[in-house]
Design an enzyme around this catalytic site. Structure first.
Site, PDB file in Angstrom:
ATOM      1  N   LYS A  93       0.868  -1.179   0.000  1.00 47.70           N
ATOM      2  CA  LYS A  93       0.000   0.000   0.000  1.00 47.70           C
ATOM      3  C   LYS A  93       0.903   1.226   0.000  1.00 47.70           C
ATOM      4  CE  LYS A  93      -3.952   0.401   0.462  1.00 47.70           C
ATOM      5  NZ  LYS A  93      -4.942   0.510  -0.629  1.00 47.70           N
ATOM      6  N   HIS A 126      -9.892  -7.156  -4.086  1.00 47.39           N
ATOM      7  CA  HIS A 126      -9.643  -6.075  -3.137  1.00 47.39           C
ATOM      8  C   HIS A 126     -10.015  -6.539  -1.732  1.00 47.39           C
ATOM      9  CE1 HIS A 126     -11.702  -2.824  -0.868  1.00 47.39           C
ATOM     10  NE2 HIS A 126     -10.635  -2.133  -1.190  1.00 47.39           N
ATOM     11  N   ASN A 157     -10.775  -5.030   2.485  1.00 44.95           N
ATOM     12  CA  ASN A 157     -10.813  -4.061   3.582  1.00 44.95           C
ATOM     13  C   ASN A 157     -10.502  -4.819   4.865  1.00 44.95           C
ATOM     14  OD1 ASN A 157     -13.285  -2.245   1.958  1.00 44.95           O
ATOM     15  ND2 ASN A 157     -11.615  -1.224   2.999  1.00 44.95           N
TER      16      ASN A 157
END
Lengths: 433, 433
Positions: B192, B328, B330
């Site tokens: 990230k 993806h 979270n």
């Protein structure tokens, strides 16, 4: 739960002498009934195209299916192998079911449907509920009209009554359509064209429109019999008649021909969508057809597109691309009827009524316990029964299989039939007009 | 079988102070645990984004779910209504889970996963086997590296040990990666970015490549922190390091920005694919992104893309378009871990290792009986147990829910955290570099 037996039954089904640009239907249509049985005694049934090509592909997949867990369909597909994205997959010259390039896909599709039937019976749920549930509770079908010669199909003791009579004119076609709509309750109408002079077919559509009105969307499918010029002429002539949910299906051959027809129709303000099951036959064809704007409505088929889930995939792809999706049909029995109906009901983007040849078959040759699938207002209602919701009448299967063994037909050859029964010099010429 | 109860549990999970271009993670990540129960006593569980937005959407869908047959998911989706294809759905300014435009999609996804868990338990099959079976037996995940401040997350009695330590340099990032790869066995690596100066992030990737070699594909994701100019500079600088299965994820904001980066990279011979979960967030975005060549790898997510079947649909669409598909993540607990793993295993085209924040959570806050989901060689192996293959520890759920009730956090706001803990004047500026 494992699949412990894999049983293939080639069958021959009496079929009337209906016409298309491929030629003439033989007195018998060929189909294959597949029966899988599991270690815990559950039976799954399926139906595929008929004849030697289908049998060979099913024999080839058999070793991978025997012993498999019927839930592991992705693994079977990956092991069986997707066909290479190459070569001419179009059905311009080969009728659906005879194209060796999708023989493997068709074999997988047959196994998938039987496995879903097994799973449904194992968990006590209809097939549609295994695939996300019902986007609709009933699958709408269209009245599929054919020019035909006199005769009901079959031969000797297997001959059938001629339910619809000879039909080689606009007037008799309107009669055929009224009969079919009255009996089945269909709300959309498809005319198989490419048989008579284009002006006669235009007139046929006009008379159908005059009789049934705007409430019954119309489609015509000459299976590539027309040149680009003729296709544009027909499209312009039938601008009004094919509007309001209708389409012009495979007027000209090839992706380029279809794209050219589209360009020229749009240039003169005719927005009738072009549909196809000839230029576009596999998932690899859809994006190219869309980029070329050659096709606006793709005709799915749970047989040669690779199964119920493959048609869901196709439907979703068409929706993402802003294309319509409908469903193609070949001659079929009640097993395919239910496979097609379940497929439609789990494919939300399928907004057109699906094609079916079912009215061209009869109770006499149905292989289902309880007889033929019932229609309500042109629709097949999803059953509450588990699996596909049907049971095979094995005596009927045996009878039709014995017939297959005795008959000489081993592949569909509409041109040969045309030469044998209508015109000894007939050749398939494209474009014919 | 009908759904008789619909129980929502908002939870707060201790989360380390990790960074992204959105700002800083709060000491607690918010999630929502959904528990559905059927009339015959089967329980289905699911996990969704957290906070008030998620709760409101789940409350809104509740009346349609109570009393429904868990198999009828198409009908629920059609009744609930797909979001309009309009407005800015991008996650440029809103973190995933806080965008009101996909709130309905996320609520549906949560219900779908719980229904599939119910169905799996009812028929004694893992969820993956309800969706066509396993395209792979284990879902590979990537090591998801974050620049972070010191601290393990949580506060007071809920404070966690600082497992990975402060990490704000290339050298400490290599250490973080080794620790994560050693423990979990990951075979792909995601950094990230968008946190430190681009030159430092470039150096970080270079040091990771030097340490792990070509066998470990690398991806970097600055969440749109870079201008087109900087994106191209990074792409060119890391041409070698991101080759061989890596990608450059959301370097610049917007479909136009991404397309411009792609054009300029190709012009100088850099073919590194651009991935996105920011510019492309719904099925309606995929074709436009493909036409613009703005995105070559779409990041799916079984939460905000609308469920497991929606990700299958997305994967198939990407395959048809010749795009890649990845996943993806979270912050999430073990329920989402299993939802993501099942999704990956039934999506054949998903060839990239999926993202997961799971290493950033801990045993201390896991809500599964038996503790955290286990990894084998970087993968989550499909369970033989029915449904998602997990059971909720309701005492843990109650503990985390009580914590949620006491805490002030009701939405994810990384910018506010950044101002509270790092820089009182911090604002999200795009592009930052």
């Amino acid at each position: 739960m494992r699949i412990s037996s894999f049983s293939i039954h080639p069958v021959a089904v009496a079929d009337p002498p209906i016409r298309s640009s491929y030629g003439l239907h033989a007195p018998y249509a060929l189909r294959t009934i597949l029966v899988l049985t599991t270690t815990d005694g559950i039976t799954g049934v399926s139906e595929a195209h008929g004849g030697e090509g289908s049998l060979a592909a099913l024999e080839a997949i058999r070793p991978m299916v025997e012993g498999m867990d019927p839930f592991q369909l992705h693994a079977l597909w990956m092991q069986w192998g997707r066909p290479a994205n190459e070569g001419d997959r179009s059905q311009t010259w080969m009728v659906p079911g005879e194209n060796p390039r999708d023989a493997r896909t068709r074999a997988f599709a047959a196994v998938e449907a039987a496995c879903l039937d097994i799973i449904g019976k194992a968990v006590n749920k209809p097939v549609c509920d295994l695939l996300g549930g019902r986007a609709r509770d009933a699958a709408p079908f269209s009245a599929y009209l054919f020019y035909k010669h006199g005769g009901g199909g079959g031969t000797g003791d297997d001959a059938r009554a001629d339910e619809y009579g000879e039909c080689l004119s606009p007037e008799t076609m309107v009669r055929q359509c009224k009969q079919m709509v009255d009996f089945y309750g269909f709300k959309e109408i498809k005319l198989k064209g490419g048989v008579l002079e284009p002006e006669v077919e235009i007139e046929t559509i006009r008379q159908l429109r005059a009789e049934f009105g705007e409430a019954y969307p119309l489609r015509i499918d000459p299976n590539c019999a027309w040149s680009v010029e003729t296709s544009v002429h027909v499209g312009v002539s039938l601008k009004e008649e094919l509007s309001g949910g209708g389409y012009l299906e495979d007027p000209a051959a090839g992706m380029d021909g279809m794209a050219e027809v589209r360009r020229r129709l749009l240039a003169v303000g005719v927005e009738t969508p072009l549909a196809s099951n000839v230029a576009v036959t596999s998932l690899d064809d859809v994006v190219p057809a869309w980029r070329a704007d050659a096709v606006q409505v793709v005709l799915s088929d749970p047989h040669y597109w690779g199964g119920l889930r493959a048609v869901q995939k196709l439907s979703d792809l068409c929706e993402a691309l802003g294309m319509g999706v409908s469903m193609h049909s070949n001659n079929h029995l009640g097993v395919s009827m239910m496979i097609m109906a379940h497929t439609c009901c789990v494919s939300e983007p399928m907004k057109f009524a699906c094609d079916t040849h079912y009215p061209w078959q009869s109770e006499q040759d149905e292989v289902l316990v309880g007889g033929r699938v019932k229609f309500v207002d042109g629709c097949v209602v999803m059953p509450d029964k588990p699996g596909l919701g049907i049971e095979l009448d094995m005596d009927q299967v045996a009878r039709l299989e014995e017939r297959y063994r005795k008959l000489p037909f081993r592949k569909r050859d509409d041109a040969a039939e045309m030469r044998a029964h209508v015109d000894p010099n007939w050749e398939r010429v494209l474009p014919r007009w």
